[in-house]
Design a protein around this motif. Structure first.
Motif, PDB file in Angstrom:
ATOM      1  N   PRO A 183       0.808  -1.226   0.000  1.00 22.23           N
ATOM      2  CA  PRO A 183       0.000   0.000   0.000  1.00 22.23           C
ATOM      3  C   PRO A 183       0.839   1.274   0.000  1.00 22.23           C
ATOM      4  O   PRO A 183       0.501   2.244  -0.670  1.00 22.23           O
ATOM      5  CB  PRO A 183      -0.836  -0.128   1.283  1.00 22.23           C
ATOM      6  CG  PRO A 183      -0.955  -1.597   1.499  1.00 22.23           C
ATOM      7  CD  PRO A 183       0.365  -2.158   1.051  1.00 22.23           C
ATOM      8  N   LEU A 184       1.946   1.271   0.750  1.00 21.90           N
ATOM      9  CA  LEU A 184       2.835   2.437   0.739  1.00 21.90           C
ATOM     10  C   LEU A 184       3.447   2.633  -0.642  1.00 21.90           C
ATOM     11  O   LEU A 184       3.575   3.768  -1.117  1.00 21.90           O
ATOM     12  CB  LEU A 184       3.941   2.264   1.787  1.00 21.90           C
ATOM     13  CG  LEU A 184       3.552   2.530   3.234  1.00 21.90           C
ATOM     14  CD1 LEU A 184       4.625   2.016   4.187  1.00 21.90           C
ATOM     15  CD2 LEU A 184       3.293   4.013   3.472  1.00 21.90           C
ATOM     16  N   LEU A 185       3.822   1.557  -1.276  1.00 24.36           N
ATOM     17  CA  LEU A 185       4.363   1.644  -2.628  1.00 24.36           C
ATOM     18  C   LEU A 185       3.310   2.172  -3.599  1.00 24.36           C
ATOM     19  O   LEU A 185       3.623   2.940  -4.516  1.00 24.36           O
ATOM     20  CB  LEU A 185       4.854   0.263  -3.077  1.00 24.36           C
ATOM     21  CG  LEU A 185       5.396   0.151  -4.510  1.00 24.36           C
ATOM     22  CD1 LEU A 185       6.629   1.030  -4.692  1.00 24.36           C
ATOM     23  CD2 LEU A 185       5.713  -1.298  -4.843  1.00 24.36           C
ATOM     24  N   ALA A 186       2.059   1.773  -3.395  1.00 23.50           N
ATOM     25  CA  ALA A 186       0.984   2.130  -4.325  1.00 23.50           C
ATOM     26  C   ALA A 186       0.606   3.606  -4.263  1.00 23.50           C
ATOM     27  O   ALA A 186       0.275   4.198  -5.286  1.00 23.50           O
ATOM     28  CB  ALA A 186      -0.247   1.267  -4.060  1.00 23.50           C
ATOM     29  N   VAL A 187       0.649   4.208  -3.066  1.00 20.72           N
ATOM     30  CA  VAL A 187       0.107   5.565  -2.926  1.00 20.72           C
ATOM     31  C   VAL A 187       1.152   6.618  -2.612  1.00 20.72           C
ATOM     32  O   VAL A 187       0.809   7.787  -2.419  1.00 20.72           O
ATOM     33  CB  VAL A 187      -1.003   5.607  -1.843  1.00 20.72           C
ATOM     34  CG1 VAL A 187      -2.153   4.709  -2.212  1.00 20.72           C
ATOM     35  CG2 VAL A 187      -0.440   5.248  -0.469  1.00 20.72           C
ATOM     36  N   THR A 188       2.426   6.225  -2.537  1.00 16.67           N
ATOM     37  CA  THR A 188       3.472   7.219  -2.290  1.00 16.67           C
ATOM     38  C   THR A 188       4.593   7.062  -3.292  1.00 16.67           C
ATOM     39  O   THR A 188       4.706   6.049  -3.981  1.00 16.67           O
ATOM     40  CB  THR A 188       4.061   7.102  -0.862  1.00 16.67           C
ATOM     41  OG1 THR A 188       4.924   5.956  -0.797  1.00 16.67           O
ATOM     42  CG2 THR A 188       2.966   6.984   0.178  1.00 16.67           C
ATOM     43  N   ASN A 189       5.447   8.064  -3.334  1.00 18.88           N
ATOM     44  CA  ASN A 189       6.660   8.012  -4.142  1.00 18.88           C
ATOM     45  C   ASN A 189       7.894   7.853  -3.268  1.00 18.88           C
ATOM     46  O   ASN A 189       8.991   8.277  -3.634  1.00 18.88           O
ATOM     47  CB  ASN A 189       6.783   9.286  -4.987  1.00 18.88           C
ATOM     48  CG  ASN A 189       5.784   9.300  -6.127  1.00 18.88           C
ATOM     49  OD1 ASN A 189       5.517   8.271  -6.740  1.00 18.88           O
ATOM     50  ND2 ASN A 189       5.222  10.467  -6.404  1.00 18.88           N
ATOM     51  N   LEU A 190       7.733   7.246  -2.112  1.00 20.43           N
ATOM     52  CA  LEU A 190       8.839   7.091  -1.183  1.00 20.43           C
ATOM     53  C   LEU A 190       9.887   6.129  -1.733  1.00 20.43           C
ATOM     54  O   LEU A 190       9.547   5.125  -2.364  1.00 20.43           O
ATOM     55  CB  LEU A 190       8.326   6.545   0.157  1.00 20.43           C
ATOM     56  CG  LEU A 190       7.425   7.464   0.979  1.00 20.43           C
ATOM     57  CD1 LEU A 190       6.850   6.700   2.154  1.00 20.43           C
ATOM     58  CD2 LEU A 190       8.196   8.682   1.465  1.00 20.43           C
ATOM     59  N   PRO A 191      11.172   6.390  -1.465  1.00 21.50           N
ATOM     60  CA  PRO A 191      12.218   5.420  -1.815  1.00 21.50           C
ATOM     61  C   PRO A 191      12.027   4.121  -1.021  1.00 21.50           C
ATOM     62  O   PRO A 191      11.357   4.107   0.021  1.00 21.50           O
ATOM     63  CB  PRO A 191      13.519   6.130  -1.407  1.00 21.50           C
ATOM     64  CG  PRO A 191      13.161   7.578  -1.308  1.00 21.50           C
ATOM     65  CD  PRO A 191      11.729   7.635  -0.896  1.00 21.50           C
ATOM     66  N   LEU A 192      12.659   3.072  -1.494  1.00 32.48           N
ATOM     67  CA  LEU A 192      12.465   1.751  -0.907  1.00 32.48           C
ATOM     68  C   LEU A 192      12.761   1.732   0.592  1.00 32.48           C
ATOM     69  O   LEU A 192      11.999   1.160   1.372  1.00 32.48           O
ATOM     70  CB  LEU A 192      13.339   0.734  -1.645  1.00 32.48           C
ATOM     71  CG  LEU A 192      13.142  -0.746  -1.290  1.00 32.48           C
ATOM     72  CD1 LEU A 192      13.362  -1.607  -2.523  1.00 32.48           C
ATOM     73  CD2 LEU A 192      14.099  -1.189  -0.197  1.00 32.48           C
ATOM     74  N   ARG A 193      13.868   2.342   0.999  1.00 37.22           N
ATOM     75  CA  ARG A 193      14.247   2.285   2.412  1.00 37.22           C
ATOM     76  C   ARG A 193      13.230   3.000   3.305  1.00 37.22           C
ATOM     77  O   ARG A 193      12.982   2.577   4.442  1.00 37.22           O
ATOM     78  CB  ARG A 193      15.646   2.871   2.619  1.00 37.22           C
ATOM     79  CG  ARG A 193      15.781   4.357   2.330  1.00 37.22           C
ATOM     80  CD  ARG A 193      17.224   4.824   2.518  1.00 37.22           C
ATOM     81  NE  ARG A 193      17.373   6.250   2.326  1.00 37.22           N
ATOM     82  CZ  ARG A 193      17.515   6.825   1.141  1.00 37.22           C
ATOM     83  NH1 ARG A 193      17.502   6.089   0.050  1.00 37.22           N
ATOM     84  NH2 ARG A 193      17.657   8.133   1.049  1.00 37.22           N
TER      85      ARG A 193
END
Length: 247
Positions: free
Chosen positions: A146-156
């Protein structure tokens, strides 16, 4: 009846009014009611995209992106959105998949090795600890996609936020893991009788359970804080949204 109802979540006509969104657990059942056929179609697409096996992480990211849109009640083209998310998140999702698989294999191997090779006194101490670690890992991991789906945060930062959210929202994460775990256990227990259910709906439903459980924490502790820093508001159609989050 509209012929392409499977591919769209909203009619383009003006005669239909959008449903009043429920709150809490009622919202979960409302999503199932409104998106029933889309969940079936989404499940079939997900299974097809998972067939090469190496694409399972990217397919899971695309599935989660669709489910996040359902929870946020955002209109979309289902197949186009799935394919777009699949391509966009392929690299990061695959990296996360490798990390998750490695961690799960280590913990599972410990569950097998500890009672076989260690004396009983160590088994009694280490085996429950390993079980708890595996459960906590599952709690953390349901936040990753879900974090990957709705944010552009780097992997770490995805991993860092997943750990923090799992601890802050422990009761919701634990409930989702238990529900998904029990369902998968019975699906494996009655395999291959369960194959039609897995192909036509169980996987998307389990994805909805985990995504629904994780969304409030992501919304309140990640998205809202980011939007406050950007001096904007949490609006699905805001121009600022696309600048911060995946659309």
């Amino acid at each position: 009846m509209k012929l392409f109802n499977f591919f769209y979540t909203r009619s383009s006509g003006q005669e239909e009014k959008p449903p009043v969104l429920k709150k809490g657990l009622l919202r979960f059942f409302q999503i199932i009611w409104i998106e029933f056929w889309n969940l079936i179609l989404l499940n079939i697409i997900y299974v097809v995209f998972c067939l090469p096996l190496v694409t399972i992480p990217a397919a899971t990211a695309a599935l989660t992106a669709e489910l996040c849109d359902m929870i946020r009640d955002r209109p979309r083209m289902l197949v186009h959105r799935f394919w777009s998310a699949f391509k966009r998140e392929f690299k990061t999702a695959t990296q996360l998949g490798i990390i998750g698989l490695a961690a799960a294999m280590v913990l599972t191997a410990l569950l097998i090795i500890i009672p076989v090779f260690l004396p009983p006194i160590f088994t009694y101490m280490l085996l429950p600890t390993t079980v708890i670690l595996l459960f906590v890992f599952c709690m953390i991991w349901i936040y990753v996609y879900p974090l990957l789906a709705v944010t552009n945060l780097p992997l770490r930062y995805i991993l860092k936020n997943a750990v923090a959210l799992a601890l802050m929202q422990a009761k919701y994460a634990a409930a989702a893991v238990i529900i998904c775990g029990i369902t998968l256990y019975y699906a494996l227990l009655y395999f291959p009788v369960s194959i039609p259910f897995l192909f036509f709906g169980v996987l998307s439903l389990l994805g909805l359970v985990s995504t629904f459980a994780t969304w409030p924490g992501i919304r309140d502790h990640v998205i809202s804080e980011a939007l406050q820093k950007a001096n904007t508001s949490l609006l699905d159609d805001a121009d600022e949204w696309a600048a911060i989050w995946n659309s």
